[in-house]
Write a protein that holds these residues in place. Structure first.
Motif, PDB file in Angstrom:
ATOM      1  N   GLY A   3      63.667  21.527  34.695  1.00  0.00           N
ATOM      2  CA  GLY A   3      64.961  22.165  34.699  1.00  0.00           C
ATOM      3  C   GLY A   3      64.875  23.382  35.442  1.00  0.00           C
ATOM      4  N   LEU A   4      63.734  24.144  34.911  1.00  0.00           N
ATOM      5  CA  LEU A   4      63.360  25.287  35.856  1.00  0.00           C
ATOM      6  C   LEU A   4      63.312  25.325  37.171  1.00  0.00           C
ATOM      7  CD1 LEU A   4      62.936  28.243  35.250  1.00  0.00           C
ATOM      8  CD2 LEU A   4      60.348  27.888  35.088  1.00  0.00           C
ATOM      9  N   VAL A   5      62.572  24.355  37.649  1.00  0.00           N
ATOM     10  CA  VAL A   5      62.564  24.167  39.156  1.00  0.00           C
ATOM     11  C   VAL A   5      63.784  23.810  39.665  1.00  0.00           C
ATOM     12  CG1 VAL A   5      61.613  22.898  40.973  1.00  0.00           C
ATOM     13  CG2 VAL A   5      60.045  23.847  38.978  1.00  0.00           C
ATOM     14  N   PHE A   6      64.650  22.974  38.968  1.00  0.00           N
ATOM     15  CA  PHE A   6      66.012  22.663  39.496  1.00  0.00           C
ATOM     16  C   PHE A   6      66.796  24.123  39.560  1.00  0.00           C
ATOM     17  CE2 PHE A   6      70.381  21.348  38.645  1.00  0.00           C
ATOM     18  CZ  PHE A   6      70.609  20.716  39.606  1.00  0.00           C
ATOM     19  N   LEU A   7      66.830  24.626  38.531  1.00  0.00           N
ATOM     20  CA  LEU A   7      67.707  26.001  38.348  1.00  0.00           C
ATOM     21  C   LEU A   7      67.302  27.044  39.545  1.00  0.00           C
ATOM     22  CD1 LEU A   7      67.867  26.649  34.614  1.00  0.00           C
ATOM     23  CD2 LEU A   7      69.714  25.918  36.330  1.00  0.00           C
ATOM     24  N   LEU A   8      65.853  26.797  39.853  1.00  0.00           N
ATOM     25  CA  LEU A   8      65.622  28.101  40.971  1.00  0.00           C
ATOM     26  C   LEU A   8      65.977  27.406  42.336  1.00  0.00           C
ATOM     27  CD1 LEU A   8      62.070  28.649  39.664  1.00  0.00           C
ATOM     28  CD2 LEU A   8      63.941  30.390  40.284  1.00  0.00           C
ATOM     29  N   ALA A   9      66.050  26.017  42.640  1.00  0.00           N
ATOM     30  CA  ALA A   9      66.440  25.633  43.729  1.00  0.00           C
ATOM     31  C   ALA A   9      67.780  25.683  43.758  1.00  0.00           C
ATOM     32  CB  ALA A   9      65.994  24.154  43.884  1.00  0.00           C
ATOM     33  N   VAL A  10      68.774  25.614  42.955  1.00  0.00           N
ATOM     34  CA  VAL A  10      69.908  25.441  42.809  1.00  0.00           C
ATOM     35  C   VAL A  10      70.561  26.966  43.294  1.00  0.00           C
ATOM     36  CG1 VAL A  10      72.329  25.232  41.472  1.00  0.00           C
ATOM     37  CG2 VAL A  10      70.628  23.338  41.616  1.00  0.00           C
ATOM     38  N   HIS A  11      69.623  27.804  42.553  1.00  0.00           N
ATOM     39  CA  HIS A  11      70.086  29.149  42.590  1.00  0.00           C
ATOM     40  C   HIS A  11      70.054  29.773  44.038  1.00  0.00           C
ATOM     41  CE1 HIS A  11      71.554  32.909  40.998  1.00  0.00           C
ATOM     42  NE2 HIS A  11      70.815  33.534  41.625  1.00  0.00           N
ATOM     43  N   LEU A  65      75.752  30.037  36.586  1.00  0.00           N
ATOM     44  CA  LEU A  65      75.151  29.493  35.375  1.00  0.00           C
ATOM     45  C   LEU A  65      73.451  29.600  35.750  1.00  0.00           C
ATOM     46  CD1 LEU A  65      77.743  26.930  34.238  1.00  0.00           C
ATOM     47  CD2 LEU A  65      77.420  29.210  33.246  1.00  0.00           C
ATOM     48  N   SER A  66      73.247  29.178  36.757  1.00  0.00           N
ATOM     49  CA  SER A  66      71.695  29.213  37.212  1.00  0.00           C
ATOM     50  C   SER A  66      71.178  30.679  37.278  1.00  0.00           C
ATOM     51  CB  SER A  66      71.350  28.431  38.430  1.00  0.00           C
ATOM     52  OG  SER A  66      71.836  29.062  39.729  1.00  0.00           O
ATOM     53  N   GLY A  67      71.907  31.582  37.680  1.00  0.00           N
ATOM     54  CA  GLY A  67      71.532  32.822  37.739  1.00  0.00           C
ATOM     55  C   GLY A  67      71.414  33.363  36.233  1.00  0.00           C
ATOM     56  N   LEU A  68      72.416  32.968  35.382  1.00  0.00           N
ATOM     57  CA  LEU A  68      72.079  33.429  33.925  1.00  0.00           C
ATOM     58  C   LEU A  68      71.058  32.845  33.399  1.00  0.00           C
ATOM     59  CD1 LEU A  68      73.498  35.105  31.833  1.00  0.00           C
ATOM     60  CD2 LEU A  68      75.006  33.012  31.300  1.00  0.00           C
ATOM     61  N   ALA A  69      70.827  31.627  33.323  1.00  0.00           N
ATOM     62  CA  ALA A  69      69.741  30.934  32.748  1.00  0.00           C
ATOM     63  C   ALA A  69      68.603  31.585  33.311  1.00  0.00           C
ATOM     64  CB  ALA A  69      69.735  29.560  33.017  1.00  0.00           C
ATOM     65  N   LEU A  70      68.339  31.767  34.449  1.00  0.00           N
ATOM     66  CA  LEU A  70      67.029  32.466  35.074  1.00  0.00           C
ATOM     67  C   LEU A  70      66.798  33.833  34.545  1.00  0.00           C
ATOM     68  CD1 LEU A  70      67.237  30.968  38.793  1.00  0.00           C
ATOM     69  CD2 LEU A  70      65.720  30.212  37.081  1.00  0.00           C
ATOM     70  N   ALA A  71      67.875  34.485  34.436  1.00  0.00           N
ATOM     71  CA  ALA A  71      67.838  35.832  33.889  1.00  0.00           C
ATOM     72  C   ALA A  71      67.435  35.749  32.455  1.00  0.00           C
ATOM     73  CB  ALA A  71      69.346  36.680  34.031  1.00  0.00           C
ATOM     74  N   LEU A  72      67.951  34.766  31.665  1.00  0.00           N
ATOM     75  CA  LEU A  72      67.331  34.698  30.282  1.00  0.00           C
ATOM     76  C   LEU A  72      65.993  34.307  30.142  1.00  0.00           C
ATOM     77  CD1 LEU A  72      70.517  33.087  28.690  1.00  0.00           C
ATOM     78  CD2 LEU A  72      69.881  35.515  28.590  1.00  0.00           C
ATOM     79  N   PHE A  73      65.595  33.446  31.388  1.00  0.00           N
ATOM     80  CA  PHE A  73      64.136  33.016  31.122  1.00  0.00           C
ATOM     81  C   PHE A  73      62.971  33.950  31.515  1.00  0.00           C
ATOM     82  CE2 PHE A  73      60.682  31.378  33.756  1.00  0.00           C
ATOM     83  CZ  PHE A  73      59.963  30.793  32.987  1.00  0.00           C
TER      84      PHE A  73
END
Length: 113
Positions: free
Chosen positions: A63-71, A19-27
């Motif tokens: 949220g973006l930094v969280f997604l990057l760190a989680v991914h 999910l984090s990869g998908l969100a980052l790909a959309l961003f």
């Protein structure tokens, strides 16, 4: 090979990584478009930068930094699966990776506000 049940912590780590990869790909396309505004339309970029001072935008940056760190943590977990011996304590490592992601993104958020 038996797949882990959906309530297993490592399945949740798998899901969070996807999910984090998908969100980052959309961003990413939006981010690249915004960067292009610096060259093609500086006034549009200035308007967005003024909008970026809004507290909800700062929360979205968290949220973006969280997604990057989680991914990144999920990617490191996958590399560990591929190259290191696997044991039961790895679910603790996955939980620690999520905790580290929260810490890093929280630190960024506190510095941004």
């Amino acid at each position: 090979m038996k797949t882990p049940p959906r309530s297993h912590p490592l399945w949740l780590a798998f899901l969070l990584h996807r999910l984090s990869g998908l969100a980052l790909a959309l961003f990413l396309p939006v981010h690249l478009w915004l960067l292009s505004q610096a060259v093609t339309s500086p006034a549009t970029l200035d308007g967005f930068l003024a909008f970026a001072e809004h507290p909800l935008v700062k929360l979205a940056e968290f949220g973006l930094v969280f997604l990057l760190a989680v991914h990144m943590g999920g990617g490191l977990r996958l590399l560990a699966l591929e190259f290191l011996p696997w044991s039961d304590r790895h679910k603790t490592y996955a939980a620690a990776a999520i905790g580290a992601a929260l810490f890093l993104s929280g630190t960024f958020f506190l510095r941004a506000i």
